[in-house]
Design a protein around this motif. Structure first.
Motif, PDB file in Angstrom:
ATOM      1  N   SER A 190       0.828  -1.214   0.000  1.00 44.31           N
ATOM      2  CA  SER A 190       0.000   0.000   0.000  1.00 44.31           C
ATOM      3  C   SER A 190       0.857   1.258   0.000  1.00 44.31           C
ATOM      4  CB  SER A 190      -0.913   0.007   1.238  1.00 44.31           C
ATOM      5  OG  SER A 190      -1.671   1.188   1.296  1.00 44.31           O
ATOM      6  N   GLY A 191       0.312   2.302  -0.597  1.00 44.07           N
ATOM      7  CA  GLY A 191       0.963   3.606  -0.560  1.00 44.07           C
ATOM      8  C   GLY A 191       0.546   4.409   0.655  1.00 44.07           C
ATOM      9  N   ASP A 192      -0.373   3.869   1.460  1.00 47.37           N
ATOM     10  CA  ASP A 192      -0.874   4.564   2.649  1.00 47.37           C
ATOM     11  C   ASP A 192       0.171   4.534   3.759  1.00 47.37           C
ATOM     12  OD1 ASP A 192      -2.615   5.968   4.177  1.00 47.37           O
ATOM     13  OD2 ASP A 192      -4.284   4.563   3.977  1.00 47.37           O
ATOM     14  N   HIS A 193      -0.090   5.297   4.828  1.00 45.77           N
ATOM     15  CA  HIS A 193       0.888   5.376   5.918  1.00 45.77           C
ATOM     16  C   HIS A 193       0.855   4.113   6.778  1.00 45.77           C
ATOM     17  CE1 HIS A 193      -2.384   6.493   8.726  1.00 45.77           C
ATOM     18  NE2 HIS A 193      -2.817   7.262   7.736  1.00 45.77           N
ATOM     19  N   GLU A 194       1.928   3.907   7.521  1.00 48.08           N
ATOM     20  CA  GLU A 194       2.178   2.663   8.252  1.00 48.08           C
ATOM     21  C   GLU A 194       1.031   2.256   9.169  1.00 48.08           C
ATOM     22  OE1 GLU A 194       4.723  -0.571   9.585  1.00 48.08           O
ATOM     23  OE2 GLU A 194       5.237   0.942   8.100  1.00 48.08           O
ATOM     24  N   SER A 195       0.561   3.192   9.994  1.00 43.44           N
ATOM     25  CA  SER A 195      -0.444   2.829  10.993  1.00 43.44           C
ATOM     26  C   SER A 195      -1.753   2.390  10.343  1.00 43.44           C
ATOM     27  CB  SER A 195      -0.698   4.002  11.945  1.00 43.44           C
ATOM     28  OG  SER A 195      -1.156   5.141  11.238  1.00 43.44           O
ATOM     29  N   ALA A 196      -2.137   3.055   9.242  1.00 43.49           N
ATOM     30  CA  ALA A 196      -3.384   2.695   8.554  1.00 43.49           C
ATOM     31  C   ALA A 196      -3.291   1.296   7.944  1.00 43.49           C
ATOM     32  CB  ALA A 196      -3.707   3.720   7.471  1.00 43.49           C
ATOM     33  N   VAL A 197      -2.159   0.993   7.342  1.00 41.64           N
ATOM     34  CA  VAL A 197      -1.968  -0.323   6.720  1.00 41.64           C
ATOM     35  C   VAL A 197      -1.898  -1.414   7.783  1.00 41.64           C
ATOM     36  CG1 VAL A 197      -0.515  -1.717   5.197  1.00 41.64           C
ATOM     37  CG2 VAL A 197      -0.774   0.731   4.774  1.00 41.64           C
TER      38      VAL A 197
END
Length: 731
Positions: free
Chosen positions: A574-581
């Motif tokens: 994912s290109g999303d930030h660490e905590s969200a993933v």
């Protein structure tokens, strides 16, 4: 000095099967100065790396001698359209005429000049609609090579020639006590069926290149260049490094560059897949192809054209498509040995019965020879793969799984590792309020929440819309119109009502000092859970906090657990930030994940995992296109972008992950049926050809009647089709 190499992706014309691709590869790789050449039959292109000393015109001549054409003048969209139009016209004639031939042959009794009528009807089917197969077979013959067209031309040609002789010289057989039977319907049916398959194949292949076209459409055609106080509209090709460009709200960013002036919200979902737009202000970097949503920006051009991130995505998708050459079809492998053997056996049969056997005759030698060619017609062999694939692909379509090509259906059963994008694939791709806390008395709820609703309703930002949806769902609010709501770029919204100052913001350093310890702990817990934070203030005091999250699709956890039980290794990219993933990965039971990835990172990870593994990738965004193109099996959600769908081998129409398990199951059933078909088609020839050649005549006097040979050929084809149709009834 090291030799410079150039890489080109060029269209190729004239390929009819995977054997053609192999032939062109061999031709190009033999040429001096060519480092590598990979021909992709699925896209009709060749990815070629060569020394800068080599002229493309030389390679074009070499390919031309092989019976194909290398196009040097850019893409061949027009030729693809012409090919489809030709196939459609050929089918328009072949299908109805073949139907008439079958009815006359099978259901209408003898009448005057029946065979002559059948001959006249068959001529245009074979030698206009089916001329491409004979032309290709003769090209291959001139190069001492064979392909699937050789099988088609040999089988239908032998049936036609035999029928032609029976039509004009029936006494050649009747004088020997043989029935004079024609096989025009067999030749016509084979040509029509294979033309139909070719047309469907070309339609699927023609859509592949549209992924690249849509990526190109993200490029801006004209831009506004700033020179002092003046503004000039110029073409994107005229932009130079260091130019200052003005980008208005609603326009796409034309280059990769630095924001010199202005504040705005940028939709970068085409790169990161992240559904939340990003605030950009002076000193921050913006990328070509992303969408400027709100403010006006002045951007200094730092990367242009192919150097931009968008340019690199286009290059990667193009090269991945070109380098992903399909595996040699099993039928072509068999054909490369089978056809020469059959032709040799036919010659041997004639020679034995004409020159060796006692009391032989030209007619007997002729009949036995054509018995071999008729009974060895590659009808069953040619139908074995396409009929199973057509039923399998149709069954998948009925379940909402659209498969672009046969290779994808074959490949699905072999997947060992499956990479999943997060946003829009595992999650819904839409922000929702999942947590909230109020810091005011109950009697102020209606007033404060109405004000917040009024402020957020003035914005079209996804976060604002999510909060409005939540407020409308949980509170009975009266319509509240606010005269003026100011946008604070990079911060949020503010307004003045009855002498009070209200703000809606995110969490930044300046806001943290206004929070109590309890509030800080609460917000920290939201952040650790991967929530996006929204704060509502009145006169500098926090009145409410909201935690927003991209929530799971309903059955994601169950589906992923099912795939893992089947032995698949599943990982999130994912290109999303660490905590969200991390939060999503934990929720669905996936241990392996990687966050903060750019499109090139995803493609590199997929490529690195392909050593010894068949790798699948499922995604829905433009940012997933390079990884989709690089994967052995690419799966797109129909709820995603057109580019992701066009780049993928498979599209799940409902965006439902559960369809991946269905895809694998259908793949297993289809490939098993296909292998059964090939086995029985091949065994049929091994048993039938010796009988057709007359090996039983010296033993018990049995000589195969050409009618029986034709019936056996028809039965072998029918058995293959019926076996394929069993797929429909399988659960």
């Amino acid at each position: 000095m090291s030799e410079q190499r150039q890489t080109y992706t060029l269209p190729v014309k004239g390929m009819t099967c995977a054997a053609c691709a192999t032939s062109i590869e061999k031709t190009l790789n033999k040429q001096s100065g060519v480092a590598s050449a990979e021909v992709n039959y699925a896209t009709n292109t060749v990815l070629i790396s060569l020394s800068d000393q080599v002229k493309l015109s030389q390679l074009k001549k070499a390919v031309k001698k092989s019976g194909y054409d290398l196009l040097l003048e850019g893409n061949d969209d027009q030729s693809k359209g012409t090919e489809l139009k030709q196939l459609r016209n050929q089918l328009t004639l072949a299908l109805p005429v073949t139907a008439i031939i079958v009815v006359l042959s099978m259901f209408i009794g003898p009448f005057a000049y029946k065979n002559l009528v059948l001959l006249i009807l068959t001529l245009p089917v074979l030698f206009w609609s089916g001329f491409r197969f004979y032309r290709s077979a003769f090209h291959q013959l001139g190069r001492l090579s064979v392909n699937m067209d050789t099988l088609i031309a040999t089988g239908t040609g032998s049936a036609f020639v035999f029928s032609l002789i029976v039509t004009f010289f029936p006494h050649w057989l009747t004088d020997q006590g043989q029935a004079a039977h024609v096989y025009y319907e067999s030749a016509a049916v084979i040509i029509s069926f294979i033309l139909l398959g070719k047309y469907l194949e070309e339609r699927a292949k023609s859509k592949t290149s549209s992924a690249i076209e849509k990526l190109y459409s993200l490029n801006v055609k004209t831009v506004i260049k700033l020179v002092g106080d003046s503004q000039t509209t110029i073409r994107i090709e005229e932009v130079e490094y260091g130019d200052l460009l003005l980008i208005k709200a609603g326009e796409r960013i034309p280059v990769d560059g630095l924001v010199i002036e202005g504040n705005s919200t940028i939709d970068e979902s085409m790169l990161t897949g992240e559904s939340v737009p990003v605030d950009k202000t002076e000193g921050e970097f913006v990328k070509a192809g992303t969408l400027n949503q709100t403010g006006i920006l002045t951007v200094k051009a730092e990367k242009l054209g192919a150097e931009t991130v968008l340019g690199q995505i286009i290059k990667m998708v193009s090269e991945a498509m070109g380098s992903k050459a399909p595996a040699q079809k099993l039928a072509d492998k068999i054909a490369s040995v089978f056809v020469p053997i059959v032709l040799l056996l036919a010659v041997i049969t004639f020679c034995v019965w004409y020159f060796v056997m006692p009391d032989s005759s030209l007619t007997l030698a002729f009949v036995n020879t054509f018995n071999v060619l008729i009974i060895a017609c590659p009808c069953a062999l040619g139908l074995a793969t396409p009929t199973a694939l057509m039923v399998g692909i149709g069954k998948a379509a009925s379940k909402g799984i659209l498969i672009k090509n046969a290779i994808a259906l074959e490949m699905a059963k072999q997947i060992k590792k499956l990479f999943l994008d997060k946003t829009g694939t595992i999650s819904k791709g839409k922000l929702e309020v999942v947590s909230s806390e109020r810091f005011f008395p109950e009697d102020e709820t209606l007033e404060l929440m109405s004000i917040l609703n009024g402020m957020e309703s003035s914005s079209n930002h996804p976060i604002a819309q999510a909060i409005v949806d939540d407020l409308n769902q949980n509170y009975r609010l009266f319509p509240f119109q606010i005269a003026k709501v100011d946008t604070l770029p990079g911060v949020g919204l503010s307004t003045e009502i009855d002498g009070h100052h209200f703000e809606v913001t995110g969490l930044d350093k300046s806001r943290r000092q206004l929070l109590s310890d309890n509030q800080s702990q609460l917000i920290k817990s939201y952040q650790e859970a991967g929530h996006s934070i929204v704060l509502f203030w009145k006169d500098g005091q926090l009145k409410a906090v909201f935690g927003l999250k991209d929530t799971l699709k309903g059955d994601s956890r169950v589906v992923i657990s099912s795939l893992q039980k089947k032995g698949l290794e599943v990982e999130i990219l994912s290109g999303d930030h660490e905590s969200a993933v991390a939060s999503i990965a934990y929720a669905v039971g996936i241990d392996a994940y990687q966050a903060g990835l750019m499109p090139a990172d995803k493609a590199s990870i997929v490529e690195a995992s392909q050593k010894g593994n068949v790798v699948g990738f499922a995604g829905d965004g433009i940012n997933d296109a390079p990884a989709l193109a690089k994967a052995d099996l690419s799966i797109a959600m129909s709820t995603g972008t057109d580019i992701a769908i066009e780049s993928a081998d498979v599209t799940l129409m409902s965006g439902d992950l559960a369809k991946i398990a269905d895809l694998i199951r259908i793949s297993v059933q289809t490939v098993r049926t296909m292998n059964q078909n090939l086995f029985w088609a091949f065994i049929y020839n091994i048993v039938a050809i010796p009988v057709a050649a007359g090996v039983l005549i010296p033993v018990n006097g049995f000589m195969l009647n050409p009618m029986i040979a034709g019936a056996a050929m028809a039965f072998s084809s029918l058995s293959v089709v019926l076996n394929s149709l069993r797929l429909k009834a399988m659960k």
